[in-house]
Design an enzyme around this catalytic site. Structure first.
Site, PDB file in Angstrom:
ATOM      1  CE1 TYR A  25     -21.484 -14.582  24.471  1.00 41.22           C
ATOM      2  CE2 TYR A  25     -22.708 -12.511  24.436  1.00 41.22           C
ATOM      3  CZ  TYR A  25     -22.121 -13.575  23.766  1.00 41.22           C
ATOM      4  OH  TYR A  25     -22.155 -13.633  22.387  1.00 41.22           O
ATOM      5  N   GLY A  79     -25.208  -7.713  16.567  1.00 47.02           N
ATOM      6  CA  GLY A  79     -26.255  -7.533  17.574  1.00 47.02           C
ATOM      7  C   GLY A  79     -27.101  -8.796  17.592  1.00 47.02           C
TER       8      GLY A  79
HETATM    9  P1  NDP Z   1     -25.505 -21.169  17.759  1.00 48.67           P
HETATM   10  O1  NDP Z   1     -25.812 -21.672  19.123  1.00 48.67           O
HETATM   11  O2  NDP Z   1     -26.568 -21.291  16.723  1.00 48.67           O
HETATM   12  O3  NDP Z   1     -24.161 -21.824  17.223  1.00 48.67           O
HETATM   13  C1  NDP Z   1     -23.037 -21.925  18.045  1.00 48.67           C
HETATM   14  C2  NDP Z   1     -21.996 -22.825  17.410  1.00 48.67           C
HETATM   15  O4  NDP Z   1     -20.855 -22.884  18.291  1.00 48.67           O
HETATM   16  C3  NDP Z   1     -22.491 -24.238  17.217  1.00 48.67           C
HETATM   17  O5  NDP Z   1     -22.102 -24.698  15.949  1.00 48.67           O
HETATM   18  C4  NDP Z   1     -21.784 -25.028  18.298  1.00 48.67           C
HETATM   19  O6  NDP Z   1     -21.471 -26.332  17.834  1.00 48.67           O
HETATM   20  C5  NDP Z   1     -20.472 -24.231  18.463  1.00 48.67           C
HETATM   21  N1  NDP Z   1     -19.887 -24.472  19.767  1.00 48.67           N
HETATM   22  C6  NDP Z   1     -20.365 -24.073  20.985  1.00 48.67           C
HETATM   23  N2  NDP Z   1     -19.587 -24.548  21.958  1.00 48.67           N
HETATM   24  C7  NDP Z   1     -18.593 -25.265  21.356  1.00 48.67           C
HETATM   25  C8  NDP Z   1     -17.493 -26.023  21.835  1.00 48.67           C
HETATM   26  N3  NDP Z   1     -17.239 -26.123  23.149  1.00 48.67           N
HETATM   27  N4  NDP Z   1     -16.684 -26.632  20.941  1.00 48.67           N
HETATM   28  C9  NDP Z   1     -16.932 -26.532  19.623  1.00 48.67           C
HETATM   29  N5  NDP Z   1     -17.957 -25.842  19.100  1.00 48.67           N
HETATM   30  C10 NDP Z   1     -18.779 -25.217  19.972  1.00 48.67           C
HETATM   31  O7  NDP Z   1     -25.121 -19.622  17.974  1.00 48.67           O
HETATM   32  P2  NDP Z   1     -24.683 -18.480  16.948  1.00 48.67           P
HETATM   33  O8  NDP Z   1     -24.541 -19.002  15.588  1.00 48.67           O
HETATM   34  O9  NDP Z   1     -25.593 -17.333  17.186  1.00 48.67           O
HETATM   35  O10 NDP Z   1     -23.276 -18.082  17.570  1.00 48.67           O
HETATM   36  C11 NDP Z   1     -22.083 -18.094  16.827  1.00 48.67           C
HETATM   37  C12 NDP Z   1     -21.147 -17.019  17.396  1.00 48.67           C
HETATM   38  O11 NDP Z   1     -21.767 -15.743  17.251  1.00 48.67           O
HETATM   39  C13 NDP Z   1     -20.851 -17.159  18.892  1.00 48.67           C
HETATM   40  O12 NDP Z   1     -19.499 -16.848  19.098  1.00 48.67           O
HETATM   41  C14 NDP Z   1     -21.753 -16.100  19.526  1.00 48.67           C
HETATM   42  O13 NDP Z   1     -21.235 -15.645  20.761  1.00 48.67           O
HETATM   43  C15 NDP Z   1     -21.709 -15.036  18.459  1.00 48.67           C
HETATM   44  N6  NDP Z   1     -22.790 -14.069  18.484  1.00 48.67           N
HETATM   45  C16 NDP Z   1     -24.097 -14.448  18.383  1.00 48.67           C
HETATM   46  C17 NDP Z   1     -25.090 -13.499  18.406  1.00 48.67           C
HETATM   47  C18 NDP Z   1     -26.533 -13.851  18.349  1.00 48.67           C
HETATM   48  O14 NDP Z   1     -27.367 -12.979  18.684  1.00 48.67           O
HETATM   49  N7  NDP Z   1     -26.911 -15.046  17.950  1.00 48.67           N
HETATM   50  C19 NDP Z   1     -24.766 -12.066  18.478  1.00 48.67           C
HETATM   51  C20 NDP Z   1     -23.371 -11.781  18.616  1.00 48.67           C
HETATM   52  C21 NDP Z   1     -22.436 -12.745  18.587  1.00 48.67           C
HETATM   53  P3  NDP Z   1     -21.643 -27.688  18.685  1.00 48.67           P
HETATM   54  O15 NDP Z   1     -22.694 -27.421  19.724  1.00 48.67           O
HETATM   55  O16 NDP Z   1     -22.019 -28.707  17.674  1.00 48.67           O
HETATM   56  O17 NDP Z   1     -20.291 -27.904  19.251  1.00 48.67           O
HETATM   57  C1  8X3 Z   2     -25.090 -11.969  21.423  1.00 46.67           C
HETATM   58  C2  8X3 Z   2     -25.804 -10.662  21.454  1.00 46.67           C
HETATM   59  O1  8X3 Z   2     -26.830  -8.884  22.995  1.00 46.67           O
HETATM   60  O2  8X3 Z   2     -27.263 -11.223  23.534  1.00 46.67           O
HETATM   61  O3  8X3 Z   2     -23.723 -11.800  21.547  1.00 46.67           O
HETATM   62  O4  8X3 Z   2     -25.112 -10.252  23.924  1.00 46.67           O
HETATM   63  S1  8X3 Z   2     -26.253 -10.253  23.049  1.00 46.67           S
END
Ligand code: NDP
Ligand code: 8X3
Length: 252
Positions: free
Chosen positions: A153, A184
């Site tokens: 990741y 974060g």
């Molecule tokens: P969620 O799981 O709540 O949302 C993830 C979104 O990504 C969903 O809408 C999902 O839609 C979409 N998604 C996942 N896989 C696919 C795919 N193969 N094709 C199309 N859409 C996809 O997570 P977050 O909102 O937290 O995450 C959003 C972004 O933020 C990500 O890139 C994550 O790595 C990043 N992030 C999150 C953090 C956290 O702590 N939550 C911290 C740092 C970064 P669906 O399943 O309907 O396709």
């Molecule tokens: C999501 C935050 O710390 O789980 O990207 O990698 S962490």
């Protein structure tokens, strides 16, 4: 004429919160994700609440043909995208490399790196034609640090960090802004997805401190998107007050 924002992964978490914030600010929205019902529900809600136009496109960012066909098949007026939020992404598993699951690795690499690339290639070419645009890449603190068992990741988010920098160089002469947002801990469906649906384990990630919520990141993204034309925010790392690094979290 209203501006257009294309948000990938708008069915949940940060993407869904961005949809609300950009609709509030009067943007028409192009929302994508795999879960069609959620997209339809959100589109209806935003149209009613904010009076903006919302189009949805259901595809898996891992599938190059689906990405190209769905995006290139859109009516021409929807290709005038002002802001692309490359948000779709996920983590799968939290294991030492030697115990890692091949499928988890492939899912993360295909979604977080290749999916982001497929969408960016199509949309950056539209922006070049339109002579304007802003690409906002959602990285992570995991793209700035590596933590135990985060191996693949973290590698995918380091790749997003590199692509954020690379895109900025490649698109420089086209006047296209490129911004990386590195959150974060944000409480969304992220940990549930990482732990393959184990809600109890997911809940524990956010216990004993106040994590960010999706709205916090959406407002930060809006800040970056709403700077004057001559200003580009290269990147922002946004943490909960109780989190100093990826793994230093002050839990009470
Ligand atoms: P969620 O799981 O709540 O949302 C993830 C979104 O990504 C969903 O809408 C999902 O839609 C979409 N998604 C996942 N896989 C696919 C795919 N193969 N094709 C199309 N859409 C996809 O997570 P977050 O909102 O937290 O995450 C959003 C972004 O933020 C990500 O890139 C994550 O790595 C990043 N992030 C999150 C953090 C956290 O702590 N939550 C911290 C740092 C970064 P669906 O399943 O309907 O396709
Ligand atoms: C999501 C935050 O710390 O789980 O990207 O990698 S962490």
């Amino acid at each position: 004429m209203s501006k257009i924002a294309l948000i990938t992964g708008a069915t949940a978490g940060i993407g869904e919160a961005c949809a609300h914030v950009f609709a509030r600010e009067g943007y028409n929205l192009l929302l994508t994700g795999r879960r069609a019902e959620r997209l339809e529900y959100l589109a209806k809600q935003l149209t009613q609440q904010y009076g903006v136009d919302v189009a949805t496109s259901v595809f898996d960012v891992r599938n190059k043909e689906q990405v190209i066909d769905n995006l290139e098949g859109l009516p021409e007026e929807w290709k005038k995208v002002d802001v692309l939020i490359n948000n779709a992404g996920l983590s799968q598993g939290l294991d030492p490399l030697q115990n890692g699951k091949y499928l988890d690795w492939e899912t993360m690499i295909d979604t977080n790196i290749k999916g982001l690339l497929y969408v960016s290639k199509v949309v950056s070419n539209w922006m070049i034609i339109n002579k304007t645009g802003h690409i906002i890449n959602i990285g992570s603190i995991a793209g700035k640090e590596v933590y135990a068992n985060g191996n693949v990741y973290c590698a995918t988010k380091h790749a997003v960090d590199a692509l954020n920098k690379g895109m900025r160089i490649d698109l420089l002469t086209h006047g296209i802004k490129v911004t990386g947002i590195n959150p974060g801990a944000v409480e969304t469906e992220f940990s549930e997805v990482r732990f393959h649906g184990d809600k109890e384990r997911a809940k524990k990630v956010y216990e004993g401190f106040t994590p960010l919520v999706a709205q916090d990141i959406a407002e930060t993204i809006w800040f970056a998107a709403s700077r004057p034309a001559h200003v580009n925010i290269n990147e922002l790392t946004v943490m909960p007050l109780a989190q100093a690094t990826a793994t230093n979290i002050f839990r009470k």
